[in-house]
Design an enzyme around this catalytic site. Structure first.
Site, mmCIF file in Angstrom:
data_model
loop_
_atom_site.group_PDB
_atom_site.id
_atom_site.type_symbol
_atom_site.label_atom_id
_atom_site.label_comp_id
_atom_site.label_asym_id
_atom_site.label_seq_id
_atom_site.Cartn_x
_atom_site.Cartn_y
_atom_site.Cartn_z
ATOM 1 N N PRO A 138 0.806 -1.229 0.000
ATOM 2 C CA PRO A 138 0.000 0.000 0.000
ATOM 3 C C PRO A 138 0.835 1.273 0.000
ATOM 4 C CG PRO A 138 -0.931 -1.607 1.520
ATOM 5 C CD PRO A 138 0.381 -2.173 1.056
ATOM 6 N N LYS A 157 4.460 9.961 -9.658
ATOM 7 C CA LYS A 157 3.213 9.185 -9.518
ATOM 8 C C LYS A 157 2.208 9.926 -8.617
ATOM 9 C CE LYS A 157 0.240 5.808 -9.225
ATOM 10 N NZ LYS A 157 -0.629 5.442 -10.330
HETATM 11 P P1 NDP Z 1 -4.310 -3.692 -2.233
HETATM 12 O O1 NDP Z 1 -4.818 -3.034 -1.009
HETATM 13 O O2 NDP Z 1 -5.253 -4.393 -3.149
HETATM 14 O O3 NDP Z 1 -3.153 -4.765 -1.859
HETATM 15 C C1 NDP Z 1 -2.166 -4.445 -0.924
HETATM 16 C C2 NDP Z 1 -1.160 -5.571 -0.827
HETATM 17 O O4 NDP Z 1 -0.231 -5.232 0.215
HETATM 18 C C3 NDP Z 1 -1.761 -6.926 -0.445
HETATM 19 O O5 NDP Z 1 -0.965 -7.942 -0.990
HETATM 20 C C4 NDP Z 1 -1.640 -6.888 1.080
HETATM 21 O O6 NDP Z 1 -1.593 -8.175 1.678
HETATM 22 C C5 NDP Z 1 -0.286 -6.230 1.224
HETATM 23 N N1 NDP Z 1 -0.123 -5.603 2.543
HETATM 24 C C6 NDP Z 1 -0.911 -4.674 3.115
HETATM 25 N N2 NDP Z 1 -0.401 -4.304 4.318
HETATM 26 C C7 NDP Z 1 0.725 -5.045 4.495
HETATM 27 C C8 NDP Z 1 1.666 -5.127 5.545
HETATM 28 N N3 NDP Z 1 1.583 -4.360 6.642
HETATM 29 N N4 NDP Z 1 2.698 -6.008 5.404
HETATM 30 C C9 NDP Z 1 2.796 -6.769 4.297
HETATM 31 N N5 NDP Z 1 1.930 -6.746 3.278
HETATM 32 C C10 NDP Z 1 0.897 -5.873 3.372
HETATM 33 O O7 NDP Z 1 -3.496 -2.562 -3.015
HETATM 34 P P2 NDP Z 1 -3.225 -2.450 -4.584
HETATM 35 O O8 NDP Z 1 -2.691 -3.730 -5.093
HETATM 36 O O9 NDP Z 1 -4.392 -1.812 -5.242
HETATM 37 O O10 NDP Z 1 -2.070 -1.337 -4.561
HETATM 38 C C11 NDP Z 1 -0.714 -1.634 -4.298
HETATM 39 C C12 NDP Z 1 0.099 -0.377 -4.636
HETATM 40 O O11 NDP Z 1 -0.070 -0.071 -6.025
HETATM 41 C C13 NDP Z 1 -0.376 0.862 -3.849
HETATM 42 O O12 NDP Z 1 0.715 1.667 -3.521
HETATM 43 C C14 NDP Z 1 -1.296 1.564 -4.838
HETATM 44 O O13 NDP Z 1 -1.383 2.950 -4.567
HETATM 45 C C15 NDP Z 1 -0.606 1.239 -6.157
HETATM 46 N N6 NDP Z 1 -1.460 1.266 -7.356
HETATM 47 C C16 NDP Z 1 -2.680 0.630 -7.395
HETATM 48 C C17 NDP Z 1 -3.465 0.682 -8.559
HETATM 49 C C18 NDP Z 1 -4.806 0.000 -8.658
HETATM 50 O O14 NDP Z 1 -5.519 0.231 -9.669
HETATM 51 N N7 NDP Z 1 -5.230 -0.842 -7.713
HETATM 52 C C19 NDP Z 1 -3.023 1.449 -9.741
HETATM 53 C C20 NDP Z 1 -1.687 1.984 -9.623
HETATM 54 C C21 NDP Z 1 -0.962 1.932 -8.472
HETATM 55 P P3 NDP Z 1 -2.933 -8.970 2.092
HETATM 56 O O15 NDP Z 1 -3.332 -9.750 0.881
HETATM 57 O O16 NDP Z 1 -2.501 -9.785 3.241
HETATM 58 O O17 NDP Z 1 -3.960 -7.915 2.483
#
Ligand code: NDP
Length: 296
Positions: free
Chosen positions: A67, A172
């Site tokens: 995140p 970004k």
């Molecule tokens: P999600 O919330 O869908 O996924 C977050 C991921 O991080 C999951 O794998 C989650 O694990 C993991 N996670 C969360 N907290 C922790 C922690 N404390 N320790 C370890 N792992 C953790 O986010 P997105 O995939 O949507 O986004 C990821 C990044 O990409 C962000 O920075 C976002 O801003 C960026 N982004 C997203 C886009 C989108 O369209 N979704 C587009 C462009 C950029 P778990 O499965 O256990 O929850």
């Protein structure tokens, strides 16, 4: 074969990692919720590891997609975290939309271990990730980028070197702040027009043939707001974080930025109102509530 470790199989991480799976690369994954990593491995032929230290040991390239930079830094220094497993000569590519200051700190930590760091956030959304057509904004050493370019090219069709460590994250955040401005200002404008008796669909048709158009007006509002579908693809919590980063970058560099600062405040309010799971476009619902009308 190049061994790639991928950490963070979230909404965008998962489809990105999909492009790195065998036979293209020797892929090993880790996710905080291990069931997601196991399901991914069963589907793609990737392997899994039980800790971040274990997943990065032996990898040539390590990719994180979490995140925010806070989670990346936590994962770095935790017991059985990344630092415990990383070795000289490896390279960490952080695809998180993070913040420049934390990335600079992370790069210093890693340099002590002779591990290169690139910030490499992406744009193009979940659909772009599925198509392997993301834009990747890279900060850090240009030679390090050349070493990992074939890996990034698996999910990125437009790879841009932006400057020193943190510059990808800064760029970004500004891009996403513009997205937020478009969402909020278009919602205010359409709400006012609706109260005046102009249908939002008519208004969008005109705007999209005129100079006020944007991706938000051409794609997001017709598909997500007028339809009331509001699909959950990119969490409002993450856009709030991004606008906050952009506002912070402007403040840190002493750029007068009333629009960015106010947009950050508005998205903080919407995030507080709708919670962790709401989609970013649902911020429109706060404008609608304040205006006492629906954009439909
Ligand atoms: P999600 O919330 O869908 O996924 C977050 C991921 O991080 C999951 O794998 C989650 O694990 C993991 N996670 C969360 N907290 C922790 C922690 N404390 N320790 C370890 N792992 C953790 O986010 P997105 O995939 O949507 O986004 C990821 C990044 O990409 C962000 O920075 C976002 O801003 C960026 N982004 C997203 C886009 C989108 O369209 N979704 C587009 C462009 C950029 P778990 O499965 O256990 O929850």
């Amino acid at each position: 074969m190049t061994r790639v470790a991928f950490l963070g199989l979230g909404a965008i991480g998962r489809p990105m990692a999909r492009h790195l799976a065998p036979p293209r690369f020797d892929l090993i994954v880790w996710n905080r919720t291990s069931a997601k990593a196991e399901a991914f491995a069963a589907e793609t032929g990737a392997s899994t590891a039980s800790t971040p230290a274990e997943v990065v040991a032996g990898a040539d390239v390590v990719i994180t997609c979490l995140p925010s930079s806070r989670e990346v830094e936590q994962l770095l220094i935790a017991t059985d975290g990344l630092l415990a497993g990383l070795r000289s000569g490896q390279i960490l590519v952080d695809c998180t939309s993070g913040d420049p200051a934390t990335s600079a700190r992370i790069a210093v930590h890693l340099a002590e271990k002779k591990v290169d760091f690139l910030d490499a956030p992406v744009s193009g959304g979940v659909s772009g990730a599925e198509r392997g057509a993301l834009t990747v904004m890279v900060g850090g050493d240009a030679r390090a980028l050349e070493r990992v370019r074939p890996v990034i090219a698996a999910f990125g069709s437009n790879i841009v070197h932006c400057g020193a460590v943190g510059s990808g994250h800064a760029l970004k955040s500004v891009n996403n702040a513009l997205l937020a401005v478009h969402i909020w200002s278009l919602a205010e404008g359409l709400a006012a027009l609706a109260k005046l008796g102009v249908s939002p669909r008519t208004a969008l048709d005109v705007i999209n043939a005129s100079s006020g158009r944007s991706n938000t007006s051409e794609n997001l509002f017709p598909a997500r707001v007028l339809s009331r579908a509001f699909p959950r693809t990119f969490r409002l919590a993450l856009l709030d974080k991004d606008v906050g980063i952009a506002a912070g970058v402007a403040r840190d560099h002493k750029v007068p930025s009333p629009v960015l600062q106010l947009t950050a405040e508005l998205f903080r309010a919407a995030h507080a109102e709708f919670g962790e799971e709401a989609d970013h476009v649902e911020a429109v619902k706060l404008v609608e509530r304040w205006a006492g009308t629906e954009i439909a």
